[in-house]
Design an enzyme around this catalytic site. Structure first.
Site, mmCIF file in Angstrom:
data_model
loop_
_atom_site.group_PDB
_atom_site.id
_atom_site.type_symbol
_atom_site.label_atom_id
_atom_site.label_comp_id
_atom_site.label_asym_id
_atom_site.label_seq_id
_atom_site.Cartn_x
_atom_site.Cartn_y
_atom_site.Cartn_z
ATOM 1 N N LYS A 22 0.830 -1.220 0.000
ATOM 2 C CA LYS A 22 0.000 0.000 0.000
ATOM 3 C C LYS A 22 0.859 1.262 0.000
ATOM 4 C CE LYS A 22 -2.404 -0.585 3.755
ATOM 5 N NZ LYS A 22 -1.962 -1.880 4.303
ATOM 6 N N ARG B 47 -0.416 -7.900 14.161
ATOM 7 C CA ARG B 47 -1.076 -6.981 13.239
ATOM 8 C C ARG B 47 -1.831 -7.737 12.148
ATOM 9 N NH1 ARG B 47 4.158 -4.568 12.102
ATOM 10 N NH2 ARG B 47 3.354 -3.407 10.346
ATOM 11 N N ARG C 267 11.371 -5.312 5.140
ATOM 12 C CA ARG C 267 10.944 -3.955 4.784
ATOM 13 C C ARG C 267 11.791 -2.860 5.451
ATOM 14 N NH1 ARG C 267 4.778 -2.020 5.548
ATOM 15 N NH2 ARG C 267 5.122 -2.240 7.794
HETATM 16 P P1 AMP Z 1 0.669 1.378 9.389
HETATM 17 O O1 AMP Z 1 1.856 2.197 9.065
HETATM 18 O O2 AMP Z 1 -0.530 1.725 8.556
HETATM 19 O O3 AMP Z 1 0.943 -0.110 9.383
HETATM 20 O O4 AMP Z 1 0.257 1.741 10.900
HETATM 21 C C1 AMP Z 1 1.136 1.505 11.979
HETATM 22 C C2 AMP Z 1 0.366 1.402 13.279
HETATM 23 O O5 AMP Z 1 -0.332 2.643 13.537
HETATM 24 C C3 AMP Z 1 -0.712 0.337 13.318
HETATM 25 O O6 AMP Z 1 -0.204 -0.946 13.628
HETATM 26 C C4 AMP Z 1 -1.640 0.878 14.396
HETATM 27 O O7 AMP Z 1 -1.089 0.666 15.691
HETATM 28 C C5 AMP Z 1 -1.606 2.379 14.129
HETATM 29 N N1 AMP Z 1 -2.653 2.810 13.161
HETATM 30 C C6 AMP Z 1 -2.464 3.338 11.916
HETATM 31 N N2 AMP Z 1 -3.632 3.611 11.315
HETATM 32 C C7 AMP Z 1 -4.590 3.244 12.203
HETATM 33 C C8 AMP Z 1 -6.016 3.251 12.180
HETATM 34 N N3 AMP Z 1 -6.695 3.679 11.092
HETATM 35 N N4 AMP Z 1 -6.664 2.796 13.276
HETATM 36 C C9 AMP Z 1 -6.015 2.364 14.369
HETATM 37 N N5 AMP Z 1 -4.675 2.301 14.467
HETATM 38 C C10 AMP Z 1 -3.954 2.755 13.391
#
Ligand code: AMP
Length: 221
Positions: free
Chosen positions: A17, A173, A130
């Site tokens: 993404k 996750r 990554r």
């Molecule tokens: P990402 O970079 O999108 O994988 O986000 C990293 C971390 O940020 C996630 O594992 C969550 O802990 C938090 N996070 C990001 N976006 C959200 C969301 N929309 N809702 C809840 N937690 C989020």
């Protein structure tokens, strides 16, 4: 100037993404809004909220819906998103967030939700290797590193391994994704907004697939 776009990208962690959003953002000249990047910026600033968010993120858990909805609501209200639209990356992650997003984006709503499909076994391997840019979110891997050491090719920022890319946090996750985020696919599909795109293979090929779908929809609009 071509018209903006109002897009959501869904997909497991490691589905690509981030990589594809950076490219789509440049291609369509539309702001890339990554809630993970927004939270990581708050962590770096060391605010009270940033400290709480860091503990949640390091454990691989989700930040509460009301906080995330507030952050996105504020971001979508700025001039760049008002004029060009948005490419949302990492939001929504729960059905409650999706409902709130539909509300926030009224009256124009969302043009399209793209689900980047990559199987769990494939993303597990990708996540372990990554590397990401702290500043612009560009993605690299141990096999495809930046040209000059740990300096981002796109913006010159620092390229690092994320603290939540440990095996435990990755598995947590991915489990949360199946439980909380996968139901969104059906939710958006029922509303006629979802298109599934094969996220396997070369990033250039995946990008071409995404552009073909998005241009198809824009042509109709
Ligand atoms: P990402 O970079 O999108 O994988 O986000 C990293 C971390 O940020 C996630 O594992 C969550 O802990 C938090 N996070 C990001 N976006 C959200 C969301 N929309 N809702 C809840 N937690 C989020």
């Amino acid at each position: 100037m071509i018209p903006g776009a109002r897009l959501v990208l869904l997909g497991r962690q490691g589905a690509g993404k981030g990589t594809q959003c950076v490219r789509l953002s440049r291609h369509y000249v539309v702001p890339h809004i990554s809630t993970g990047d927004i939270l990581r910026a708050a962590v770096r600033e060391g605010t009270e909220f940033g400290k709480k968010a860091k503990a949640i993120m390091d454990a691989g858990d989700l930040v509460p819906d009301d906080i995330m909805v507030g952050i996105v609501d504020e971001r979508l209200d700025r001039d760049d998103t008002r004029s060009r639209g948005f490419i949302l990356d990492g939001f929504p992650r729960t059905v409650a967030q999706a409902r709130a997003l539909v509300e926030i984006t009224q009256p124009r709503g969302i043009d399209l939700v793209l689900n980047l499909e990559v199987p769990r076994e494939v993303v597990l391997a990708r996540l372990a290797s990554r590397r990401v840019c702290l500043d612009c979110g560009a993605n690299y891997s141990t096999e495809r590193p930046p040209r000059y050491g740990a300096t981002c090719d796109v913006c010159g920022g620092d390229v690092i391994q994320r603290e939540d890319d440990t095996v435990e946090a990755i598995n947590r996750r991915l489990d949360l994704y199946e439980a909380e985020t996968a139901p969104l696919i059906a939710w958006f599909d029922e509303r006629g907004l979802l298109v599934e795109v094969d996220g396997a293979g070369d990033p250039d090929a995946v990008f071409d697939r995404l552009v073909e779908v998005i241009d198809g929809i824009r042509g109709r609009g």
